[in-house]
Design a protein around this motif. Structure first.
Motif, PDB file in Angstrom:
ATOM      1  N   ARG A 124       0.670  -1.372   0.261  1.00 53.27           N
ATOM      2  CA  ARG A 124       0.137  -0.556  -0.088  1.00 53.27           C
ATOM      3  C   ARG A 124       0.887   1.099  -0.025  1.00 53.27           C
ATOM      4  O   ARG A 124       1.593   1.694   1.206  1.00 53.27           O
ATOM      5  N   ARG A 126       0.883   4.929   0.075  1.00 63.99           N
ATOM      6  CA  ARG A 126      -0.854   5.969   1.057  1.00 63.99           C
ATOM      7  C   ARG A 126      -2.081   5.080   0.931  1.00 63.99           C
ATOM      8  O   ARG A 126      -2.083   4.757   1.017  1.00 63.99           O
ATOM      9  N   HIS A 127      -3.383   5.603  -0.496  1.00 66.26           N
ATOM     10  CA  HIS A 127      -4.499   5.601  -0.187  1.00 66.26           C
ATOM     11  C   HIS A 127      -5.104   3.742  -0.867  1.00 66.26           C
ATOM     12  O   HIS A 127      -5.854   3.318  -1.203  1.00 66.26           O
ATOM     13  N   GLU A 128      -3.135   3.932  -2.229  1.00 67.92           N
ATOM     14  CA  GLU A 128      -3.677   2.912  -2.998  1.00 67.92           C
ATOM     15  C   GLU A 128      -2.760   1.646  -2.709  1.00 67.92           C
ATOM     16  O   GLU A 128      -1.748   1.510  -2.438  1.00 67.92           O
ATOM     17  N   SER A 248      -1.420   0.380   9.321  1.00 64.77           N
ATOM     18  CA  SER A 248      -2.291   1.317   8.430  1.00 64.77           C
ATOM     19  C   SER A 248      -2.127   2.568   8.594  1.00 64.77           C
ATOM     20  O   SER A 248      -2.736   3.662   7.637  1.00 64.77           O
ATOM     21  N   GLN A 249      -1.184   2.874   9.541  1.00 63.24           N
ATOM     22  CA  GLN A 249      -0.449   4.258   9.611  1.00 63.24           C
ATOM     23  C   GLN A 249       0.477   5.003   9.002  1.00 63.24           C
ATOM     24  O   GLN A 249       0.687   5.996   9.064  1.00 63.24           O
ATOM     25  N   ALA A 251       3.210   5.594   5.596  1.00 67.67           N
ATOM     26  CA  ALA A 251       2.529   5.815   3.921  1.00 67.67           C
ATOM     27  C   ALA A 251       2.787   4.447   3.187  1.00 67.67           C
ATOM     28  O   ALA A 251       2.258   4.608   2.249  1.00 67.67           O
ATOM     29  N   ASP A 255       0.536  -4.844   3.012  1.00 70.97           N
ATOM     30  CA  ASP A 255      -0.668  -4.813   2.410  1.00 70.97           C
ATOM     31  C   ASP A 255      -1.250  -6.461   3.065  1.00 70.97           C
ATOM     32  O   ASP A 255      -1.460  -7.226   2.216  1.00 70.97           O
TER      33      ASP A 255
END
Ligand code: NHW
Ligand code: EN5
Length: 388
Positions: A124, A126-128, A248-249, A251, A255
């Motif tokens: 992962r 950032r958000h992807e 998840s915290q 950058a 995953d």
């Protein structure tokens, strides 16, 4: 400067600090029909081989190539000595491709002279979540250095990753290339200070004697946290939940699903150790710590030939203070006869390094992404990824 890397879709020095460039893939995927179907050309004396690491014989050849030719420190005193069991573990995660375990042999005597590997991973950024290859164990025999073989190996692994329809990669190196997403510092915690000093891994501090040094690094005989125990198969769901939530915290972080956690964290003797804290009253799993085993050959010492090192892997604290958890990790590593416990300043490691008497090493580790641009470099504490 970088005749090879200049041609590759990686962050280029000329783009440093140009915040107008978008974050994400540098070049788009090409249609699979346009991916080169044949391997790159090697100098005529050499040939490609795909290494079946489940074969005892092939694994031995790879082990021996790396044992004599892989990474050394800057003064050539130590060389990584990944074990065969470790290599098999590192190269066989869920969904691995045998075609990504790439060797080069001399045609004349079939001797293995170079190696590079990829394994699939979901990383992962950032958000992807991006499907990537993690590239590792790039090695060219000492006698074949500086002949531009490394770029051919890198292009060939890239081609074979493209064949599987993946377009990004993550890798680390001790050398600076265009362009790190972050640069991490190695820290070392002496467990067997006398041996470390005897072999030149560390030095007696100013105004220190050997006996004061031994006393300084002394650890309790047993761990202090109630409910601290080895991870078992039944813990995979709980460990996965804890780890996913923790990672998840950051950058950039893997995953991990349950299959990944079973592979990467479930203890394997002399390869990876994972401990957790099970609350004595509720039986909840509240904390995890883990380390992997990577010995180094000690080059040219009369008395010792192997340095036994533990490397901090993934640690999560939700109830036990991280400092106490890692102190227990040091205690079990000492019990298991490791000479030194190493860690990078990634994730929240800064919070315990100094307090637990780690000292900075002379080595750094640079992290890279292939075909994925970040607008600016990360702090090591924003990185949630440990590569082997
Ligand atoms: S880092 C450990 C690498 N291995 C070692 O250090 C072992 C000891 N050294 C050797 O075996 C973890 C050789 O010195 C090696 C270079 C093979 C390192 N990464 O053949 P030439 C990894 O395994 C560039 C990348 O003449 P050589 C990660 C160098 O900058 N590039 O050198 C691996 C120059 O290019 P430039 C490296 O000394 C990640 C060119 O190679 C590098 O005989 C790989 C010189 O080649 C390094 N560590 O062999 C990238 N070291 O442009 C994966 C040197 O500057 C990328 N170079 O002229 C992703 C691919 C997948 C993409 C998928 C979409
Ligand atoms: C990653 N998958 O340089 C592969 N190690 O500090 C690529 N130094 O062990 C990784 N030079 O500082 C490549 N002792 C990058 C790493 C290459 C290996 C490397 C360094 C990391 C290292 C040791 C030994 C130095 C020997 C002389 C070091 C000092 C320890 C001391 C203990 C007491 C408190 C202060 C520090």
């Amino acid at each position: 400067q970088h005749k090879f890397w200049e041609t590759q879709p990686v962050g280029q020095y000329k783009d440093l600090g140009n915040s107008s460039l978008p974050e994400g893939p540098i070049e788009p995927p090409t249609p699979l029909s346009e991916v080169k179907q044949e391997p790159y050309n090697l100098p005529s004396q050499y040939e490609w081989t795909t290494c079946d690491m489940t074969s005892e014989e092939t694994c031995n050849e790879v082990y021996n190539l790396l044992k004599s030719n892989y990474v050394e420190d800057d003064e050539n005193m130590f060389r990584f000595n990944y074990s065969k069991e470790f290599l098999r573990w590192a190269l066989h995660p869920p969904g691995y491709y045998r075609s990504w375990h790439i060797g080069v042999r001399a045609k004349a005597n079939k001797k293995l002279v170079a190696f590079i590997t990829g394994i699939p991973a979901r990383i992962r950024v950032r958000h992807e979540v991006v499907k990537m290859a993690e590239v590792n164990f790039l090695c060219v025999h000492k006698k074949l250095r500086s002949k531009r073989l490394a770029p051919v190996l890198i292009k060939e692994v890239t081609r074979r990753v493209h064949v599987e329809n993946l377009w990004q990669a993550a890798y680390t190196a001790g050398v600076i290339l265009p362009t790190p997403i972050t640069t991490c510092q190695y820290w070392h915690r002496s467990l067997n200070p006398k041996k470390l000093i005897d072999v030149g891994f560390s030095r007696l501090g100013a105004r220190m004697t050997m006996s004061r040094t031994i006393k300084l690094y002394k650890l309790p005989d047993s761990t202090s946290t109630p409910g601290f125990r080895k991870m078992e198969l039944r813990d995979v769901p709980a460990v996965t939940r804890l780890l996913r939530n923790y990672l998840s915290q950051f950058a950039v972080a893997p995953d991990f699903d349950e299959n990944d956690v079973e592979h990467w964290l479930l203890p394997t003797e002399n390869v990876v150790d994972t401990f957790l804290v099970e609350s004595p009253d509720t039986h909840d799993i509240t904390d995890i710590c883990s380390f992997y085993t990577l010995p180094s050959t000690i080059l040219g010492n009369q008395n010792h030939s192997i340095l036994k090192a533990a490397y901090s892997y993934y640690n999560v604290s939700t109830k036990t203070p991280l400092l106490q958890l890692m102190n227990d990790a040091l205690i079990v590593a000492k019990q298991k006869d490791y000479d030194v416990f190493n860690a990078l300043d990634v994730m929240q490691n800064e919070s315990f390094l100094k307090e637990l008497k780690f000292g900075p090493g002379d080595g750094q580790l640079h992290y890279y992404l292939y075909n994925y641009r970040l607008r600016e470099a990360l702090k090591p504490s924003e990185l949630g990824l440990v590569l082997l």
